[in-house]
Write a protein that holds these residues in place. Structure first.
Motif: not given
Length: 122
Positions: A29-34, A41-53
């Motif tokens: 799910v985190a990978t699909v979201r990132v 091109g929406v927002g900062e995706y790396y931090r959100g990916y790390r948080q979801d994971l």
């Protein structure tokens, strides 16, 4: 008593399986979201990916710990198994706390900062 032990063994294994599914599903799910955020091109995706994971891993660890505790205490409560369980719980708890600190930037028992710009009553 043997039937009870087998039921508890199945329950412990089920909790372990749930933990693995949560970690793996959370990673997917985190990978699909990132990927979606990156393509959009929406927002900062790396931090959100790390948080979801990280959240998926923390939740999965909780299920894995619960499964280990149930199986060790009920199915095979020998001193060696309890010591091994203690070590496993200690390691997983350290991992959970480290991930929680990484995700939220504070320890779970830390309070939210109170605003200091309030005027005291007169």
């Amino acid at each position: 008593m043997e039937r009870f032990r087998s039921i508890v063994e199945i329950l412990g294994t089920g909790l372990d399986a749930a933990g693995v599914v949560i970690v793996a599903g959370g990673a997917v799910v985190a990978t699909v979201r990132v990927l979606f955020h990156r393509v959009s091109g929406v927002g900062e995706y790396y931090r959100g990916y790390r948080q979801d994971l990280g959240r998926a891993i923390v939740l999965g660890l909780e299920f894995l710990i619960a499964g280990d505790i149930i199986r060790t205490v009920v199915v095979a409560p020998t001193l060696q198994n309890v010591l091994v369980l203690g070590l496993i719980v200690l390691i997983r708890t350290f991992l959970s706390l480290s991930l929680q600190l990484e995700i939220e930037g504070k320890l779970p028992w830390s309070r939210e900062s109170q605003p200091t710009d309030r005027v005291p009553p007169s």
